[in-house]
Design a protein around this motif. Structure first.
Motif, mmCIF file in Angstrom:
data_model
loop_
_atom_site.group_PDB
_atom_site.id
_atom_site.type_symbol
_atom_site.label_atom_id
_atom_site.label_comp_id
_atom_site.label_asym_id
_atom_site.label_seq_id
_atom_site.Cartn_x
_atom_site.Cartn_y
_atom_site.Cartn_z
ATOM 1 N N ALA A 171 0.847 -1.201 0.000
ATOM 2 C CA ALA A 171 0.000 0.000 0.000
ATOM 3 C C ALA A 171 0.880 1.247 0.000
ATOM 4 O O ALA A 171 2.083 1.181 0.289
ATOM 5 N N PRO A 172 0.299 2.401 -0.319
ATOM 6 C CA PRO A 172 1.100 3.632 -0.316
ATOM 7 C C PRO A 172 1.753 3.925 1.027
ATOM 8 O O PRO A 172 2.851 4.464 1.086
ATOM 9 N N ASP A 173 1.081 3.572 2.151
ATOM 10 C CA ASP A 173 1.639 3.773 3.486
ATOM 11 C C ASP A 173 0.857 2.904 4.471
ATOM 12 O O ASP A 173 -0.123 2.249 4.087
ATOM 13 N N GLU A 174 1.279 2.886 5.728
ATOM 14 C CA GLU A 174 0.623 2.033 6.726
ATOM 15 C C GLU A 174 -0.840 2.418 6.921
ATOM 16 O O GLU A 174 -1.715 1.551 7.041
ATOM 17 N N GLU A 175 -1.131 3.707 6.969
ATOM 18 C CA GLU A 175 -2.511 4.153 7.172
ATOM 19 C C GLU A 175 -3.410 3.667 6.038
ATOM 20 O O GLU A 175 -4.541 3.227 6.276
ATOM 21 N N ALA A 230 -11.802 -3.855 -1.281
ATOM 22 C CA ALA A 230 -10.581 -3.052 -1.281
ATOM 23 C C ALA A 230 -10.749 -1.818 -2.163
ATOM 24 O O ALA A 230 -10.257 -0.729 -1.845
ATOM 25 N N GLY A 231 -11.468 -1.990 -3.254
ATOM 26 C CA GLY A 231 -11.636 -0.899 -4.205
ATOM 27 C C GLY A 231 -12.476 0.255 -3.697
ATOM 28 O O GLY A 231 -12.388 1.367 -4.219
ATOM 29 N N ARG A 232 -13.287 0.033 -2.673
ATOM 30 C CA ARG A 232 -14.117 1.116 -2.125
ATOM 31 C C ARG A 232 -13.543 1.702 -0.837
ATOM 32 O O ARG A 232 -14.206 2.493 -0.156
ATOM 33 N N ALA A 233 -12.308 1.347 -0.531
ATOM 34 C CA ALA A 233 -11.700 1.818 0.716
ATOM 35 C C ALA A 233 -11.191 3.255 0.617
ATOM 36 O O ALA A 233 -10.820 3.851 1.631
ATOM 37 N N GLY A 234 -11.152 3.805 -0.593
ATOM 38 C CA GLY A 234 -10.668 5.173 -0.755
ATOM 39 C C GLY A 234 -9.159 5.273 -0.887
ATOM 40 O O GLY A 234 -8.580 6.351 -0.704
ATOM 41 N N VAL A 235 -8.511 4.155 -1.213
ATOM 42 C CA VAL A 235 -7.059 4.129 -1.399
ATOM 43 C C VAL A 235 -6.766 3.823 -2.862
ATOM 44 O O VAL A 235 -7.307 2.870 -3.421
ATOM 45 N N LYS A 236 -5.907 4.612 -3.473
ATOM 46 C CA LYS A 236 -5.612 4.421 -4.883
ATOM 47 C C LYS A 236 -4.632 3.265 -5.096
ATOM 48 O O LYS A 236 -3.587 3.189 -4.441
ATOM 49 N N PHE A 237 -4.992 2.346 -5.994
ATOM 50 C CA PHE A 237 -4.095 1.280 -6.431
ATOM 51 C C PHE A 237 -4.596 0.774 -7.774
ATOM 52 O O PHE A 237 -5.740 1.063 -8.174
ATOM 53 N N ASP A 238 -3.771 0.015 -8.465
ATOM 54 C CA ASP A 238 -4.136 -0.522 -9.773
ATOM 55 C C ASP A 238 -4.656 -1.949 -9.584
ATOM 56 O O ASP A 238 -3.876 -2.856 -9.297
ATOM 57 N N PRO A 239 -5.959 -2.184 -9.743
ATOM 58 C CA PRO A 239 -6.512 -3.528 -9.558
ATOM 59 C C PRO A 239 -5.874 -4.564 -10.480
ATOM 60 O O PRO A 239 -5.801 -5.749 -10.124
ATOM 61 N N ASP A 240 -5.402 -4.119 -11.644
ATOM 62 C CA ASP A 240 -4.795 -5.052 -12.597
ATOM 63 C C ASP A 240 -3.369 -5.443 -12.212
ATOM 64 O O ASP A 240 -2.739 -6.245 -12.918
ATOM 65 N N SER A 241 -2.879 -4.874 -11.098
ATOM 66 C CA SER A 241 -1.548 -5.252 -10.600
ATOM 67 C C SER A 241 -1.631 -5.948 -9.244
ATOM 68 O O SER A 241 -0.615 -6.382 -8.709
ATOM 69 N N ALA A 242 -2.836 -6.061 -8.692
ATOM 70 C CA ALA A 242 -3.010 -6.618 -7.348
ATOM 71 C C ALA A 242 -2.898 -8.137 -7.336
ATOM 72 O O ALA A 242 -3.178 -8.808 -8.337
ATOM 73 N N SER A 243 -2.493 -8.674 -6.188
ATOM 74 C CA SER A 243 -2.401 -10.121 -5.992
ATOM 75 C C SER A 243 -3.093 -10.478 -4.675
ATOM 76 O O SER A 243 -3.100 -9.690 -3.734
ATOM 77 N N LEU A 244 -3.660 -11.694 -4.626
ATOM 78 C CA LEU A 244 -4.408 -12.123 -3.443
ATOM 79 C C LEU A 244 -4.130 -13.587 -3.148
ATOM 80 O O LEU A 244 -4.161 -14.426 -4.050
ATOM 81 N N VAL A 245 -3.866 -13.881 -1.877
ATOM 82 C CA VAL A 245 -3.584 -15.238 -1.407
ATOM 83 C C VAL A 245 -4.526 -15.559 -0.255
ATOM 84 O O VAL A 245 -4.829 -14.692 0.570
ATOM 85 N N VAL A 246 -5.005 -16.795 -0.169
ATOM 86 C CA VAL A 246 -5.779 -17.254 0.978
ATOM 87 C C VAL A 246 -4.984 -18.332 1.700
ATOM 88 O O VAL A 246 -4.298 -19.142 1.066
ATOM 89 N N SER A 247 -5.067 -18.333 3.022
ATOM 90 C CA SER A 247 -4.261 -19.268 3.816
ATOM 91 C C SER A 247 -5.026 -19.683 5.060
ATOM 92 O O SER A 247 -5.921 -18.980 5.531
ATOM 93 N N ASP A 248 -4.651 -20.837 5.598
ATOM 94 C CA ASP A 248 -5.205 -21.277 6.884
ATOM 95 C C ASP A 248 -4.181 -21.107 8.005
ATOM 96 O O ASP A 248 -4.373 -21.587 9.120
ATOM 97 N N GLY A 249 -3.090 -20.420 7.697
ATOM 98 C CA GLY A 249 -2.027 -20.214 8.670
ATOM 99 C C GLY A 249 -0.877 -21.173 8.502
ATOM 100 O O GLY A 249 0.208 -20.956 9.039
ATOM 101 N N SER A 301 1.511 -1.023 -4.724
ATOM 102 C CA SER A 301 1.481 0.442 -4.863
ATOM 103 C C SER A 301 2.362 1.159 -3.841
ATOM 104 O O SER A 301 2.218 2.358 -3.635
ATOM 105 N N GLY A 302 3.257 0.423 -3.174
ATOM 106 C CA GLY A 302 4.115 1.053 -2.184
ATOM 107 C C GLY A 302 4.637 0.055 -1.180
ATOM 108 O O GLY A 302 4.634 -1.154 -1.431
#
Length: 383
Positions: free
Chosen positions: A266-270, A303-322, A358-359
């Motif tokens: 993300a752009p920053d921690e916040e 994520a897209g409605r959170a008000g944070v700018k990022f490129d959805p076509d560059s995003a990655s997502l993983v699911v895990s059970d730990g 994005s950061g």
């Protein structure tokens, strides 16, 4: 001992009778607090926002079963009366006593009951494992388990108890949390440390998206361990608060699974925290977790409605059970193996790791699934 009584200078006891409980915790020292940002503030919150400015507490009194919220001037008087009762029971200055309440909104306190319970609890106050359990149980409402945490360092300790199961979207700290340390920390430094710790723990927990009227988190430093390294103290406090926050998420009303969302890139921690919280609080994501449905679209959409700018076509997502993980989306491309992904969601813990590319900002939020049981619990809460 596993929480507050593991800290030098802290003693406690509590009582639970039906849905009405009362806890007394005695600890003298510099203090600070964080509180709800809900416009509708419970009387004990209003009282403590003013009282904590003095920077010192000698004890707290906490009742469960009645929130003393939306009770007007009478509520303020009743909250102050609680402090008076505790002061009399403990032979302490009432002005140095913290007050917390939890339960049904719009009901007045039963002060005779509170007085009766306080005078039965006060003689039993002690520093012991049983004492911290009794205090933690006394402040529970719809919680299924008491919540404790203790962080020990070489020269000091930080401990805390909390309650919270529903009406969880804290916008300050948590529902009710009482933190203690034997480190010597001035009130001003405690305030700053607690705010940071709360933002990185309690403020990243969402069960149902409702911010309580009664959210309050108090910390007292008894000082018996002397001065400590502030960076080490901050890390211990954050770890203790994070443990309590996760316990709240695990005990969410009607929950069957702990949901953890980590946002990286993300752009920053916040910004990362903002996205993580938005995903955590999404009813569509929460119900998908309940149904063990690896619905990557709901996570990306939230994520897209959170008000944070990022490129959805560059995003990655993983699911895990730990333990094991499965890639759902890689650089904007769907790569999921549905059977394997669904298998990662069968246990008690579901983790999503979302890379926004994005950061360097990173943050984690915690919540739980949304089940039919949540509706059953809250559909008849006051009746």
């Amino acid at each position: 001992m596993k929480s507050i009584c593991g800290v030098e200078g802290v003693s406690a006891w509590g009582i639970k009778e039906g849905k009405y409980g009362l806890a007394l915790i005695r600890a003298e020292g510099d203090s600070a607090g964080v509180f709800t940002r809900n416009l509708v503030k419970a009387a004990p919150v209003s009282l403590m926002e003013d009282r904590v400015r003095k920077g010192r507490l000698s004890a707290v009194i906490v009742n469960s079963g009645c929130a003393n919220a939306y009770t007007g001037e009478r509520g303020i008087r009743d909250a102050a009366a609680m402090a008076d009762i505790a002061g009399e029971a403990l032979s302490l200055d009432p002005g140095s006593i913290g007050v917390g309440s939890t339960g049904v909104i719009g009901r007045y306190l039963d002060l005779p009951l509170i007085r009766d319970q306080a005078f039965r609890v006060a003689p039993k106050i002690v520093r012991s494992p049983e004492a911290e359990v009794m205090a933690a149980r006394a402040i529970m409402t719809t919680d299924l388990t008491e919540k404790h945490a203790l962080e020990r360092r070489e020269t000091f300790s930080v401990g805390g108890i909390t309650k919270g199961s529903g009406m969880i979207a804290p916008n300050m700290g948590t529902m009710l949390a009482f933190m203690y340390t034997d480190a010597q920390i001035p009130a001003r430094d405690l305030r700053e440390s607690l705010k940071i710790a709360a933002d990185r723990s309690f403020n990243r927990v969402v069960v149902d998206g409702d911010t309580s009227t009664n959210d309050i988190c108090l910390i007292t430093a008894t000082g018996s361990a002397g001065k400590v390294n502030m960076a080490e103290f901050q890390a211990a406090l954050e770890s203790c608060c994070r443990s309590l926050a996760i316990q709240i998420a695990e005990d969410g009303e009607g929950a069957t699974k702990l949901l953890e969302v980590t946002v990286v890139g993300a752009p920053d921690e916040e910004s990362a925290a903002k996205v993580a919280r938005t995903v955590i609080e999404s009813p569509l994501v929460k119900t998908a977790v309940y149904g063990t449905d690896p619905n990557w679209g709901r996570v990306i959409a939230a994520a897209g409605r959170a008000g944070v700018k990022f490129d959805p076509d560059s995003a990655s997502l993983v699911v895990s059970d730990g333990k094991d993980s499965e890639q759902l989306v890689k650089d904007g491309t769907i790569v999921v193996d549905l059977a394997r992904a669904k298998a990662r969601m069968q246990g008690k813990k579901v983790i999503f790791v979302l890379d926004l590319a994005s950061g360097n900002g990173e943050a984690t939020a915690w919540g739980c699934d949304l089940t039919e049981k949540y509706v059953e619990i809250n559909g008849r809460y006051t009746t």
